[in-house]
Design a protein around this motif. Structure first.
Motif, PDB file in Angstrom:
ATOM      1  N   THR A   8      -6.802  -4.360 -14.833  1.00  0.00           N
ATOM      2  CA  THR A   8      -5.670  -5.221 -15.200  1.00  0.00           C
ATOM      3  C   THR A   8      -4.362  -4.567 -14.786  1.00  0.00           C
ATOM      4  OG1 THR A   8      -6.913  -6.126 -17.062  1.00  0.00           O
ATOM      5  CG2 THR A   8      -4.529  -6.412 -17.099  1.00  0.00           C
ATOM      6  N   CYS A   9      -4.273  -3.277 -15.024  1.00  0.00           N
ATOM      7  CA  CYS A   9      -3.084  -2.512 -14.625  1.00  0.00           C
ATOM      8  C   CYS A   9      -2.851  -2.613 -13.128  1.00  0.00           C
ATOM      9  CB  CYS A   9      -3.258  -1.050 -15.038  1.00  0.00           C
ATOM     10  SG  CYS A   9      -2.025   0.073 -14.356  1.00  0.00           S
ATOM     11  N   LEU A  13      -9.467   3.621   5.664  1.00  0.00           N
ATOM     12  CA  LEU A  13      -8.366   3.251   4.790  1.00  0.00           C
ATOM     13  C   LEU A  13      -8.726   3.571   3.342  1.00  0.00           C
ATOM     14  CD1 LEU A  13      -7.251  -0.225   6.181  1.00  0.00           C
ATOM     15  CD2 LEU A  13      -5.848   1.841   6.078  1.00  0.00           C
ATOM     16  N   PRO A  14      -7.810   4.205   2.612  1.00  0.00           N
ATOM     17  CA  PRO A  14      -8.091   4.456   1.192  1.00  0.00           C
ATOM     18  C   PRO A  14      -8.089   3.151   0.414  1.00  0.00           C
ATOM     19  CG  PRO A  14      -5.831   5.051   1.742  1.00  0.00           C
ATOM     20  CD  PRO A  14      -6.507   4.721   3.040  1.00  0.00           C
ATOM     21  N   SER A  15      -8.874   3.091  -0.637  1.00  0.00           N
ATOM     22  CA  SER A  15      -8.921   1.902  -1.481  1.00  0.00           C
ATOM     23  C   SER A  15      -7.688   1.838  -2.364  1.00  0.00           C
ATOM     24  CB  SER A  15     -10.176   1.934  -2.357  1.00  0.00           C
ATOM     25  OG  SER A  15     -10.109   0.952  -3.365  1.00  0.00           O
ATOM     26  N   ARG A  16      -7.097   0.647  -2.469  1.00  0.00           N
ATOM     27  CA  ARG A  16      -5.968   0.495  -3.379  1.00  0.00           C
ATOM     28  C   ARG A  16      -6.376   0.838  -4.808  1.00  0.00           C
ATOM     29  NH1 ARG A  16      -2.792  -5.167  -1.937  1.00  0.00           N
ATOM     30  NH2 ARG A  16      -1.755  -4.463  -0.036  1.00  0.00           N
ATOM     31  N   LYS A  17      -7.614   0.536  -5.156  1.00  0.00           N
ATOM     32  CA  LYS A  17      -8.048   0.738  -6.532  1.00  0.00           C
ATOM     33  C   LYS A  17      -8.257   2.211  -6.874  1.00  0.00           C
ATOM     34  CE  LYS A  17      -9.969  -3.777  -7.567  1.00  0.00           C
ATOM     35  NZ  LYS A  17     -11.094  -4.524  -8.179  1.00  0.00           N
ATOM     36  N   ALA A  18      -8.128   3.070  -5.865  1.00  0.00           N
ATOM     37  CA  ALA A  18      -8.196   4.504  -6.145  1.00  0.00           C
ATOM     38  C   ALA A  18      -6.916   4.985  -6.819  1.00  0.00           C
ATOM     39  CB  ALA A  18      -8.425   5.285  -4.853  1.00  0.00           C
ATOM     40  N   HIS A  19      -5.900   4.142  -6.808  1.00  0.00           N
ATOM     41  CA  HIS A  19      -4.603   4.522  -7.350  1.00  0.00           C
ATOM     42  C   HIS A  19      -4.592   4.352  -8.870  1.00  0.00           C
ATOM     43  CE1 HIS A  19      -2.549   3.522  -3.236  1.00  0.00           C
ATOM     44  NE2 HIS A  19      -3.626   4.264  -3.112  1.00  0.00           N
ATOM     45  N   LYS A  20      -4.353   5.429  -9.594  1.00  0.00           N
ATOM     46  CA  LYS A  20      -4.273   5.394 -11.057  1.00  0.00           C
ATOM     47  C   LYS A  20      -2.811   5.251 -11.453  1.00  0.00           C
ATOM     48  CE  LYS A  20      -8.683   5.951 -11.521  1.00  0.00           C
ATOM     49  NZ  LYS A  20      -9.548   4.826 -11.959  1.00  0.00           N
ATOM     50  N   LEU A  21      -2.497   4.162 -12.149  1.00  0.00           N
ATOM     51  CA  LEU A  21      -1.102   3.819 -12.392  1.00  0.00           C
ATOM     52  C   LEU A  21      -0.783   3.647 -13.871  1.00  0.00           C
ATOM     53  CD1 LEU A  21      -1.051   1.136  -9.566  1.00  0.00           C
ATOM     54  CD2 LEU A  21       0.024   3.390  -9.432  1.00  0.00           C
ATOM     55  N   ASN A  22      -1.658   4.161 -14.726  1.00  0.00           N
ATOM     56  CA  ASN A  22      -1.521   3.892 -16.155  1.00  0.00           C
ATOM     57  C   ASN A  22      -0.305   4.543 -16.799  1.00  0.00           C
ATOM     58  OD1 ASN A  22      -4.534   4.163 -15.302  1.00  0.00           O
ATOM     59  ND2 ASN A  22      -4.528   2.669 -16.984  1.00  0.00           N
ATOM     60  N   LYS A  23       0.328   5.485 -16.122  1.00  0.00           N
ATOM     61  CA  LYS A  23       1.481   6.163 -16.719  1.00  0.00           C
ATOM     62  C   LYS A  23       2.702   5.253 -16.830  1.00  0.00           C
ATOM     63  CE  LYS A  23       4.428   8.383 -14.380  1.00  0.00           C
ATOM     64  NZ  LYS A  23       5.246   9.399 -13.704  1.00  0.00           N
ATOM     65  N   TYR A  24       2.734   4.164 -16.047  1.00  0.00           N
ATOM     66  CA  TYR A  24       3.922   3.311 -16.018  1.00  0.00           C
ATOM     67  C   TYR A  24       3.921   2.339 -17.195  1.00  0.00           C
ATOM     68  CZ  TYR A  24       4.457   5.422 -11.482  1.00  0.00           C
ATOM     69  OH  TYR A  24       4.591   6.346 -10.487  1.00  0.00           O
ATOM     70  N   ILE A  38       0.452  -4.516 -11.293  1.00  0.00           N
ATOM     71  CA  ILE A  38       1.433  -3.824 -10.459  1.00  0.00           C
ATOM     72  C   ILE A  38       1.382  -4.336  -9.022  1.00  0.00           C
ATOM     73  CG2 ILE A  38       2.059  -1.576  -9.488  1.00  0.00           C
ATOM     74  CD1 ILE A  38       1.358  -0.317 -12.133  1.00  0.00           C
ATOM     75  N   GLN A  39       0.183  -4.604  -8.512  1.00  0.00           N
ATOM     76  CA  GLN A  39       0.068  -5.162  -7.164  1.00  0.00           C
ATOM     77  C   GLN A  39       0.844  -6.472  -7.056  1.00  0.00           C
ATOM     78  OE1 GLN A  39      -3.825  -6.546  -6.094  1.00  0.00           O
ATOM     79  NE2 GLN A  39      -3.425  -6.413  -3.908  1.00  0.00           N
ATOM     80  N   LYS A  40       0.724  -7.338  -8.044  1.00  0.00           N
ATOM     81  CA  LYS A  40       1.434  -8.615  -8.031  1.00  0.00           C
ATOM     82  C   LYS A  40       2.945  -8.395  -8.056  1.00  0.00           C
ATOM     83  CE  LYS A  40       1.503 -13.084 -10.495  1.00  0.00           C
ATOM     84  NZ  LYS A  40       2.926 -13.168 -10.875  1.00  0.00           N
ATOM     85  N   LEU A  41       3.402  -7.464  -8.878  1.00  0.00           N
ATOM     86  CA  LEU A  41       4.832  -7.160  -8.946  1.00  0.00           C
ATOM     87  C   LEU A  41       5.356  -6.663  -7.601  1.00  0.00           C
ATOM     88  CD1 LEU A  41       7.456  -6.684 -10.560  1.00  0.00           C
ATOM     89  CD2 LEU A  41       6.555  -4.435 -11.184  1.00  0.00           C
ATOM     90  N   LEU A  42       4.626  -5.742  -6.978  1.00  0.00           N
ATOM     91  CA  LEU A  42       5.047  -5.206  -5.688  1.00  0.00           C
ATOM     92  C   LEU A  42       5.033  -6.280  -4.613  1.00  0.00           C
ATOM     93  CD1 LEU A  42       3.143  -1.769  -5.600  1.00  0.00           C
ATOM     94  CD2 LEU A  42       5.478  -2.218  -6.375  1.00  0.00           C
ATOM     95  N   ASP A  43       3.944  -7.047  -4.536  1.00  0.00           N
ATOM     96  CA  ASP A  43       3.827  -8.091  -3.517  1.00  0.00           C
ATOM     97  C   ASP A  43       4.976  -9.093  -3.613  1.00  0.00           C
ATOM     98  OD1 ASP A  43       1.592  -7.231  -2.153  1.00  0.00           O
ATOM     99  OD2 ASP A  43       0.178  -8.438  -3.306  1.00  0.00           O
ATOM    100  N   GLU A  44       5.243  -9.561  -4.822  1.00  0.00           N
ATOM    101  CA  GLU A  44       6.285 -10.572  -4.985  1.00  0.00           C
ATOM    102  C   GLU A  44       7.652 -10.048  -4.568  1.00  0.00           C
ATOM    103  OE1 GLU A  44       6.012 -11.856  -9.018  1.00  0.00           O
ATOM    104  OE2 GLU A  44       4.297 -13.200  -8.637  1.00  0.00           O
ATOM    105  N   ASP A 101       0.828  -1.204   0.000  1.00  0.00           N
ATOM    106  CA  ASP A 101       0.000   0.000   0.000  1.00  0.00           C
ATOM    107  C   ASP A 101       0.864   1.255   0.000  1.00  0.00           C
ATOM    108  OD1 ASP A 101      -2.368  -1.412  -0.012  1.00  0.00           O
ATOM    109  OD2 ASP A 101      -2.609  -1.361   2.159  1.00  0.00           O
ATOM    110  N   THR A 102       1.961   1.207   0.762  1.00  0.00           N
ATOM    111  CA  THR A 102       2.884   2.336   0.815  1.00  0.00           C
ATOM    112  C   THR A 102       3.460   2.626  -0.567  1.00  0.00           C
ATOM    113  OG1 THR A 102       3.471   1.875   3.118  1.00  0.00           O
ATOM    114  CG2 THR A 102       5.035   3.170   1.842  1.00  0.00           C
ATOM    115  N   ALA A 103       3.951   1.582  -1.231  1.00  0.00           N
ATOM    116  CA  ALA A 103       4.542   1.747  -2.559  1.00  0.00           C
ATOM    117  C   ALA A 103       3.500   2.222  -3.570  1.00  0.00           C
ATOM    118  CB  ALA A 103       5.167   0.431  -3.010  1.00  0.00           C
ATOM    119  N   MET A 104       2.290   1.672  -3.487  1.00  0.00           N
ATOM    120  CA  MET A 104       1.214   2.095  -4.375  1.00  0.00           C
ATOM    121  C   MET A 104       0.925   3.588  -4.220  1.00  0.00           C
ATOM    122  SD  MET A 104      -0.538  -0.151  -6.326  1.00  0.00           S
ATOM    123  CE  MET A 104      -0.977  -1.895  -6.469  1.00  0.00           C
TER     124      MET A 104
END
Length: 284
Positions: A252-253, A231-242, A257-263, A148-151
């Protein structure tokens, strides 16, 4: 019992009875210690004036004239930096600080979008050397679920790419975990973001004791901790720029990214056990 306000070790090392300032002439100085995205602004709102006499958001931990900002390399250089901060206040016609909350920026600190600042953080070893010399020093360690921090940091464009942020998180948390071992545990308060939002009132007694607040400041802190947060929703995070999300729809985005961060982060949690658990994973 579930408690995210401190660690059990405090009980065996004299916390909270060992927290009191025996050098009353020195100002209390509390440094917030936490990754960008871990809830830094929440704690600044909680501890803002007049709970603390002075709230710094740009403490002079760094040599501004070296490269892109380099932490001062000796306790004496750091002492000189803080004296610069005091002089700025004096030049502005303000009274000396009786207590200081050094909110700085979350780590890495400063304008971290700039190349070279993504690994920037205060030198806790030098800072601790000034305890009892310039300040009565304590540390508010701000912790949040690392994904969540990284997101949160990615959503607000603090990093130009995901790989750089992951390496910055790895570098910063490994340093902090090691550096905090050199600090007496009664000078450290662990503040879990998830816990303070879900049950802020539970922080009142331990935090007011740790910060040595007088009756007026305690009443204000009690008021500020009187309402639960959300708690803010993780899905509120817009990450399409990456680049990982080019041409990909939002859901899907997000999951990619969540899977990449978690792993990445789960594989390395053993290197920073203090920061690996959130307020509801820490079973005492």
């Amino acid at each position: 019992m579930i408690d995210g306000t401190c660690v059990p070790l405090h009980k065996s090392c004299g916390w909270p009875s060992g927290t009191q300032n025996t050098a009353q002439k020195l100002p209390l100085y509390v440094l917030s210690v936490g990754l960008e995205g871990s809830g830094h602004h929440l704690w600044t709102e909680i501890l803002d004036q007049p709970i603390f006499d002075c709230v710094w958001i740009n403490g002079r931990h760094y040599n501004r004239d070296i490269g892109d900002g380099v932490p001062r390399t000796t306790p004496q250089e750091l002492l000189n930096g803080f004296k610069e901060q005091f002089q700025l206040r004096k030049s502005g016609g303000k009274a000396p600080c009786k207590s200081i909350y050094d909110a700085e920026d979350s780590f890495p600190t400063g304008a971290i979008r700039k190349t070279g600042r993504v690994f920037l953080r205060p030198d806790l070893i030098n800072l601790q050397a000034l305890d009892g010399v310039l300040f009565h020093i304590k540390y508010l360690v701000i912790i949040r679920n690392t994904t969540d921090t990284a997101m949160s940091a990615l959503r607000r464009n603090f990093f130009s790419n995901i790989e750089m942020e992951l390496r910055s998180v790895e570098h910063t948390l490994t340093y902090l975990e090691s550096a905090l071992r050199g600090i007496p545990c009664h000078k450290i308060f662990l503040a879990h973001y998830e816990h303070v939002l879900a049950d802020p009132k539970s922080f009142f007694e331990p935090l007011s004791t740790f910060l040595e607040l007088d009756s007026t400041a305690k009443e204000l802190l009690k008021k500020r901790l009187s309402k639960n947060g959300k708690l803010p929703s993780r899905k509120a995070h817009k990450l399409n720029k990456y680049k990982d999300c080019q041409g990909v729809e939002d859901n899907t985005c997000f999951y990619r990214i969540q899977k990449l961060l978690d792993e990445f982060l789960i594989a390395r949690n053993f290197m920073w056990p203090t920061f690996a658990a959130n307020g509801f994973d820490l079973i005492l």
